[in-house]
Design an enzyme around this catalytic site. Structure first.
Site, short mmCIF file in Angstrom:
data_model
loop_
_atom_site.label_atom_id
_atom_site.label_comp_id
_atom_site.label_asym_id
_atom_site.label_seq_id
_atom_site.Cartn_x
_atom_site.Cartn_y
_atom_site.Cartn_z
N LYS A 44 0.81 -1.14 -0.02
CA LYS A 44 0.03 -0.06 0.03
C LYS A 44 0.95 1.13 0.01
CE LYS A 44 -3.21 2.28 3.15
NZ LYS A 44 -3.88 2.21 4.29
N GLU A 56 10.58 -4.80 3.78
CA GLU A 56 10.68 -6.31 3.59
C GLU A 56 10.50 -6.31 1.80
OE1 GLU A 56 9.27 -4.98 6.06
OE2 GLU A 56 9.57 -6.24 7.74
N GLY A 112 -4.41 -2.24 5.58
CA GLY A 112 -3.72 -2.98 5.03
C GLY A 112 -4.16 -4.41 5.36
N ARG A 113 -4.71 -4.65 6.81
CA ARG A 113 -5.33 -5.97 7.31
C ARG A 113 -6.59 -6.09 6.83
NH1 ARG A 113 -3.89 -2.37 11.08
NH2 ARG A 113 -5.26 -1.42 12.45
N GLU A 127 -3.61 -6.54 15.38
CA GLU A 127 -3.24 -5.60 14.86
C GLU A 127 -4.17 -4.38 15.17
OE1 GLU A 127 -1.83 -5.19 10.94
OE2 GLU A 127 -0.25 -3.81 11.45
N HIS A 158 -4.66 -33.30 19.73
CA HIS A 158 -3.57 -34.11 20.31
C HIS A 158 -2.22 -33.25 20.72
CE1 HIS A 158 -5.61 -37.66 18.65
NE2 HIS A 158 -6.02 -36.85 17.56
N LYS A 196 9.22 -0.44 12.96
CA LYS A 196 9.73 -0.26 11.65
C LYS A 196 11.02 0.72 11.57
CE LYS A 196 5.74 -1.21 8.71
NZ LYS A 196 4.72 -0.52 7.75
O1 LIG Z 1 1.24 -2.72 2.34
P1 LIG Z 1 2.39 -1.89 3.01
O2 LIG Z 1 2.38 -0.58 3.07
O3 LIG Z 1 3.73 -2.65 2.39
O4 LIG Z 1 2.16 -2.26 4.33
C1 LIG Z 1 2.45 -3.79 4.76
C2 LIG Z 1 1.75 -4.12 6.38
O5 LIG Z 1 2.40 -3.17 7.22
C3 LIG Z 1 1.83 -2.57 8.05
O6 LIG Z 1 1.27 -1.34 8.01
C4 LIG Z 1 2.06 -2.77 9.58
O7 LIG Z 1 2.76 -4.21 9.64
C5 LIG Z 1 0.42 -3.57 7.97
O8 LIG Z 1 -0.81 -2.80 8.35
C6 LIG Z 1 0.42 -3.50 6.42
O9 LIG Z 1 -0.64 -4.41 6.13
#
Ligand SMILES: O=P(O)(O)OC[C@H]1O[C@](O)(CO)[C@@H](O)[C@@H]1O
Length: 545
Positions: free
Chosen positions: A204, A210, A265-266, A351, A382, A510
């Site tokens: 987003k 990452e 995002g979530r 979150e 189990h 972050k």
């Molecule tokens: O889509 P982006 O901006 O790479 O963010 C990835 C994720 O990082 C967060 O902002 C925090 O982990 C999530 O809410 C989001 O889905």
């Protein structure tokens, strides 16, 4: 004390929590309990009768919801009000599953047309790739998709794709890369052919370390394996709200799918972030997923609180967290395709509701979001179910199972169902000392030994669970199920008066991570941080203990 805990209803719930009969008694005294405490909507059936709840409990919980103005808060979300107050954003994932005839205003503009345009753009892309018209740089059709993203830009597409495996009709394979650990992407790349691989970078913000790092590695691999800079357009697409940054990064403008600030995002799998899902199951099935979620939206927005599935589930979970000190909630899926769902709900809820101040900044004096965890039935039986049955913690459980299997072989599904229902029964009724002794009556143990063993076999029972059923796992029922949990999370946040839509805790991690990265690469050893952080960074720089 906060207004919430001072309220008469909160106090009444607190007193009432001390006086609930054991569920065995509740069932014995009311043969219609199952009928009274179950409801069905949007292809889902919810049995909530195995809860520590009487009609008075439900009345009080719903009064609490009314006093928290839940109705008005639900309306405000659907109307596009700025309910994510700390980021000054509307919360409109529900608009992503709206219908063409709707009009939803965000920041003064009807957003339904752009949602529909994006769905159409997805449709064209999916058709082009799956009909093999889209060619890679050597003229071959695409066989493999690699989705690169993290958090909400990863888990939704991954878990939904996994859940809808029986609907993979396009013949494509999809691989997901999230972790910045180079092992993750390296192991994936080993399996892939650059001529037939398409990377979709989902971010987003287009600023997540990452995802940027993994995409750069993918691009370097593509170039090293024979692709040229001008071929990148045939092998890289992006989903982002930061189109300028994606273009600058080298993604062809035609291959960029938009996202919007009003989608968290979530909550984003319904947007173009769901592109990997659509590439696997086709657009018709993707639209069916949206339709299922839309049905749950309509139910949530319109059903009276007492018949509202997300409200009932949200309030019952809050009941245990706030009045019985339950610190966690377990999600148990009795369907192999749904094995990833607990992790998805974990991200969604933790979150969203892992917060400690109310909207106006007051520190809460009550528990907010519990730890959400879980796994796949019957495997957990189990392992950790032992603690559910006899541990000291109270852990409310959700059992989720389709009535019909996609793989109806022999007696498998009957056994799966019997385990699912048997577990909810065992949790509810437990085993008394007398029952344990009766079971041991024919053993050759001495009376003293029998008593000792019987004490170990006692299970208090009275452990709450919900059972959620659906006829069959389909794109539509899955859409309803995920939207149910989204709204359940919203309900709890609304009562706790917290912002379920920001994530400042994650943001701090972050920022500090980036700072540490600079210190790892610096000329000198780290000295400016706390002793532990300096020590760890310096050990890492040396590369050995
Ligand atoms: O889509 P982006 O901006 O790479 O963010 C990835 C994720 O990082 C967060 O902002 C925090 O982990 C999530 O809410 C989001 O889905």
């Amino acid at each position: 004390m906060t207004i919430l805990t001072q309220s008469t209803t909160w106090q009444a719930l607190s007193a009432h929590s001390q006086n609930i009969p054991h569920m065995r008694e509740l069932f014995a005294s009311d043969p219609a309990r199952f009928t009274k405490m179950s409801l069905s909507s949007c292809g889902l059936f919810l049995d909530y009768s195995k809860n520590r709840a009487t009609p008075e409990t439900l009345n009080l919980l719903l009064t609490l919801a009314q006093e928290a103005k839940l109705d008005a808060k639900i309306k405000a979300m659907f109307a596009g009000d700025i309910i994510n107050t700390t980021e000054k954003r509307a919360v409109l994932h529900t608009a992503l599953r709206s219908t063409v005839d709707q009009s939803i205003i965000a920041e003064g503009q009807d957003i339904v047309p752009e949602v529909q345009q994006t769905l159409n753009k997805m449709q064209q892309f999916v058709t082009s790739v799956t009909s093999r018209l889209w060619k890679g740089y050597t003229g071959k059709a695409i066989t493999d998709i690699v989705s690169i993203g993290i958090g909400g830009s990863f888990l939704g597409p991954k878990i939904v794709s996994q859940a809808l495996r029986p609907y993979w009709i396009t013949g494509l394979n999809c691989h997901f890369v999230a972790n910045v650990d180079g092992t993750s992407i390296s192991e994936k790349l080993k399996l892939l052919d650059p001529e037939t691989t398409l990377f979709i970078m989902s971010s987003k913000s287009f600023g997540t370390q990452e995802t940027l790092t993994n995409t750069l590695t993918a691009k370097a691999w593509f170039l090293a394996k024979g692709g040229s800079q001008s071929d990148v357009a045939k092998h890289f697409a992006a989903v982002t709200s930061n189109v300028a940054k994606a273009t600058e990064f080298g993604i062809d403008a035609d291959n960029i799918f938009p996202m919007w600030d009003w989608v968290g995002g979530r909550y984003s799998l319904w947007s173009a972030i769901g592109l990997p899902i659509a590439l696997l199951i086709g657009m018709d099935n993707f639209r069916a997923l949206l339709k299922g979620a839309q049905q749950m939206d309509t139910h949530f927005a319109n059903a009276p609180l007492a018949e509202n599935m997300p409200v009932i589930m949200g309030m019952l979970s809050l009941w245990y967290g706030n009045f019985f000190n339950a610190q966690s909630h377990v999600v148990l899926t009795y369907d192999h395709y749904l094995r990833g769902l607990p992790a998805y709900f974990q991200q969604l809820d933790m979150e969203s509701n892992g917060k400690s101040v109310t909207l106006n900044g007051t520190h809460v004096d009550y528990s907010t979001g519990p730890v959400i965890w879980g796994g796949e039935g019957t495997n957990g039986q189990h392992a950790y179910h032992q603690l559910l049955h006899q541990g000291t913690a109270l852990i409310p459980a959700d059992f989720i199972m389709p009535l019909q299997s996609h793989n109806p072989i022999g007696e498998h599904h009957d056994q799966l169902a019997s385990n699912c229902f048997g577990q909810t029964q065992a949790l509810m009724q437990g085993r008394t000392l007398d029952e344990a002794l009766a079971e041991l009556s024919k053993s050759t143990l001495s009376d003293e030994e029998k008593l000792l063993i019987a004490k170990h076999k006692v299970m208090q029972g009275n452990k709450p669970s919900n059972t959620l059923l659906m006829d069959k796992l389909t794109p539509e029922t899955l859409g309803s199920l995920i939207a149910l949990y989204e709204h359940r999370t919203f309900v709890q946040g609304a009562i706790w008066d917290i912002n379920s839509f920001d994530q400042w805790g994650v943001e701090l991690g972050k920022t500090l991570g980036n700072d540490v990265l600079t210190r790892i690469g610096a000329d000198q050893e780290a000295t400016a941080l706390d002793a532990s952080s300096n020590g760890l960074i310096n050990l890492y720089r040396r590369g050995k203990i």
